[in-house]
Design a protein around this motif. Sequence first.
Motif, PDB file in Angstrom:
ATOM      1  N   ILE A 160      -9.680   3.827   2.386  1.00 32.45           N
ATOM      2  CA  ILE A 160      -8.479   3.036   2.119  1.00 32.45           C
ATOM      3  C   ILE A 160      -8.841   1.570   1.917  1.00 32.45           C
ATOM      4  O   ILE A 160      -8.286   0.886   1.060  1.00 32.45           O
ATOM      5  N   GLY A 211       4.967  -1.305   1.766  1.00 28.14           N
ATOM      6  CA  GLY A 211       4.170  -0.096   1.618  1.00 28.14           C
ATOM      7  C   GLY A 211       4.631   0.988   2.572  1.00 28.14           C
ATOM      8  O   GLY A 211       5.462   0.749   3.455  1.00 28.14           O
ATOM      9  N   LEU A 232      -6.770   9.155  -8.518  1.00 29.08           N
ATOM     10  CA  LEU A 232      -6.248   8.629  -7.249  1.00 29.08           C
ATOM     11  C   LEU A 232      -6.775   9.370  -6.023  1.00 29.08           C
ATOM     12  O   LEU A 232      -6.616   8.925  -4.892  1.00 29.08           O
ATOM     13  N   ILE A 275       0.438   5.178   0.148  1.00 31.87           N
ATOM     14  CA  ILE A 275      -0.579   6.193   0.414  1.00 31.87           C
ATOM     15  C   ILE A 275       0.086   7.564   0.462  1.00 31.87           C
ATOM     16  O   ILE A 275       1.137   7.727   1.085  1.00 31.87           O
ATOM     17  N   LYS A 278       0.849  -1.188   0.000  1.00 31.00           N
ATOM     18  CA  LYS A 278       0.000   0.000   0.000  1.00 31.00           C
ATOM     19  C   LYS A 278       0.885   1.239   0.000  1.00 31.00           C
ATOM     20  O   LYS A 278       1.700   1.429   0.901  1.00 31.00           O
ATOM     21  N   LYS A 321       6.751   0.368  -8.639  1.00 27.78           N
ATOM     22  CA  LYS A 321       5.688   0.572  -7.655  1.00 27.78           C
ATOM     23  C   LYS A 321       4.790   1.689  -8.132  1.00 27.78           C
ATOM     24  O   LYS A 321       5.163   2.459  -9.002  1.00 27.78           O
ATOM     25  N   LYS A 322       3.584   1.787  -7.521  1.00 29.87           N
ATOM     26  CA  LYS A 322       2.775   2.971  -7.799  1.00 29.87           C
ATOM     27  C   LYS A 322       1.887   3.352  -6.622  1.00 29.87           C
ATOM     28  O   LYS A 322       1.619   2.523  -5.753  1.00 29.87           O
ATOM     29  N   ILE A 323       1.467   4.614  -6.631  1.00 32.21           N
ATOM     30  CA  ILE A 323       0.611   5.121  -5.561  1.00 32.21           C
ATOM     31  C   ILE A 323      -0.753   4.432  -5.649  1.00 32.21           C
ATOM     32  O   ILE A 323      -1.322   4.326  -6.730  1.00 32.21           O
ATOM     33  N   ASN A 324      -1.274   3.972  -4.512  1.00 28.70           N
ATOM     34  CA  ASN A 324      -2.604   3.355  -4.496  1.00 28.70           C
ATOM     35  C   ASN A 324      -3.700   4.387  -4.285  1.00 28.70           C
ATOM     36  O   ASN A 324      -4.776   4.284  -4.870  1.00 28.70           O
ATOM     37  N   ILE A 325      -3.431   5.345  -3.406  1.00 30.85           N
ATOM     38  CA  ILE A 325      -4.483   6.303  -3.051  1.00 30.85           C
ATOM     39  C   ILE A 325      -3.868   7.601  -2.517  1.00 30.85           C
ATOM     40  O   ILE A 325      -2.820   7.582  -1.878  1.00 30.85           O
TER      41      ILE A 325
END
Length: 188
Positions: free
Chosen positions: A186, A81, A165, A4, A2, A106-110
């Motif tokens: 979340i 995360g 996002l 964030i 995760k 990787k990438k941002i989830n939220i």
Amino acid sequence: MKIIVFMGPPGAGKGTQAKKICETLNIPQISTGDILRKAIQNGTELGKLAKSYIDKGELVPDSVVIGIVEERIKQDDCKNGFLLDGFPRTIKQAEELDKLLESLNKKINIVINLDVPEEEIVKRLLNRAKIENRTDDTEPVIRNRMKTYLKQTYPLIQYYEKKGLLKNINGLGTIEEITKSIMNVIQN
Ligand code: AMP
């Protein structure tokens, strides 16, 4: 995994909420403000540089904070995360973060945006000034931090909205109520 990002004007309660969310999800809280304040306390070169900006309510140069974040997120405890608290604060930082995450696969989830009206912010910050004795919580500096936020950080809301996002959270209410709203978005 995760990742964030926590956004919001100064004094919105980012730090308090970020801490709670990180405890619940068991991921590290990466606060660039905390890292810079620690450097100031330790009297390092980074600290001296940072202090000259922080005390005026201005942003520390992008290259400096990007370097800090890059070093931090490559550490072992970030592999499951992490939460970025107070970073990015400019479009340039956001773009560099995207590049960095991409290079790490990787990438941002939220992105959580804590929404609090300006009058409430100034009131809260002046109150915090009395309690925490932060050198950047005097009224002229607070006004300047707000100006800096509106000019340099506010445009990030649109940046992340376009990417799909962004989640806006009402930052007015009790600490518990706000934590609950954040956890809801979340976990959904
Ligand atoms: P904060 O504790 O997040 O409110 O940060 C306190 C101060 O540290 C800010 O007013 C800035 O001067 C500096 N700072 C923290 N994070 C950043 C960032 N991502 N970019 C530039 N300056 C930052």
